[in-house]
Design a protein around this motif. Structure first.
Motif: not given
Length: 310
Positions: A26, A110, A121-122, A124-126, A129-130
């Motif tokens: 990921r 964040r 970082l949006p 709710g995202k971790s 995810d980026m």
């Protein structure tokens, strides 16, 4: 790493082995948090100054474990001597890079991602995810020692400080060491403390005596001769300052109000679950509302509700 019991040393984190497992396939980069954004804490700085090789070698192991080829070491720009030590050992490495970042609180996932990448970082995202996996410098050093020496996570560096400590120090101690032993090693109290804190000054827990022990989460023992006076009021005046300073872009006043009314659907919608418990909201509240404690209550309410549904 799993057998060594190494924690990732961030709020509500998974153990390191689970972070690695979830990152494989990921992420394509690692960020190592080498900063200390809270007053009095200097244990990470001492680690970088005294054993930077353990941190770098731990990063190399994590790169291999996750299967990526780039890592960034984020160091507080007030600690450039530590960054220079790291860069001297890196010797122009094309895989691991040192980066100086501005000192901000809280410098967690964040804000750290934003400082390194310039991207936010949006909600709710971790970090995964980026495409990033985030670890602490202490975690990297512990990983190296587990591989090089077979040493499980049985000790940690604790900052012992505050104006009541006779000789403030950073002390490497076994887990389970008593707080009284730490204070005695640092010369005892120069004067009787009015406030004794286990942990950092922003998120630590005030205790009434020294009958406590060092755990994996004990970053510091702080002793102060005075306790800040609390505001006379404890009523929200709807000023919005808590929302202005929240690093997660939440509206603590609205989340707390919804939680107190039992409106858990609204608490969820407002993002109550992602609160990082930094305490900024309580610090700036002119009404003296203990927003951090109330936000923790809101999070625990959502967790209990999820468990009941499951």
């Amino acid at each position: 790493i799993r057998n060594a019991g190494i924690p990732s040393m961030v709020t509500e984190s998974l153990p390191v082995y689970a972070v690695i497992e979830s990152a494989i396939g990921r992420v394509d980069r690692i960020i190592v948090n080498c900063t200390e954004c809270e007053p009095y804490l200097t244990s990470t700085y001492r680690l970088l100054m005294e054993d930077p090789a353990a941190v770098i070698n731990g990063v190399k192991i994590l790169l291999k474990a996750i299967g990526v080829r780039q890592a960034y070491l984020a160091v507080d720009n007030r600690c450039l001597d530590a960054l220079n030590k790291l860069e001297k050992l890196l010797d122009g490495s094309k895989m691991i890079f040192g980066r100086a970042v501005d000192a901000k609180y809280p410098m967690e996932e964040r804000t750290l991602l934003c400082a390194i990448t310039g991207r936010e970082l949006p909600l709710g995202k971790s970090a995964a995810d980026m495409g990033y996996a985030v670890f602490r410098a202490e975690t990297c050093a512990a990983v190296f020692r587990a591989f090089a020496q077979g040493m499980p996570y049985v000790s940690r560096i604790v900052t012992v400080a505050g104006n009541c400590i006779a000789s403030p120090k950073n002390v490497s101690v076994p887990l389970g060491t008593s707080v009284q032993e730490l204070i005695d090693y640092c010369g005892g109290f120069r004067k009787s403390p009015a406030c004794l804190v286990l942990g950092s000054s922003m998120t630590g827990c005030a205790v009434t005596d020294t009958n406590h022990i060092v755990t994996k989460d004990t970053v510091a023992v702080l002793a102060f001769s005075h306790v800040p006076a609390e505001a006379e009021s404890s009523v929200c005046i709807r000023c919005g300052r808590c929302a202005e300073v929240c690093p997660m872009r939440l509206m603590p006043f609205a989340i707390v109000r919804a939680a107190e009314r039992g409106n858990w659907t609204r608490v969820e919608k407002l993002g109550g679950r992602v609160c990082m418990e930094c305490g900024d909201c309580s610090y700036v509240c002119p009404g003296g509302v203990k927003l951090r404690e109330k936000m923790i209550f809101a999070k625990s309410g959502l967790a209990a509700l999820s468990t009941a549904v499951d």
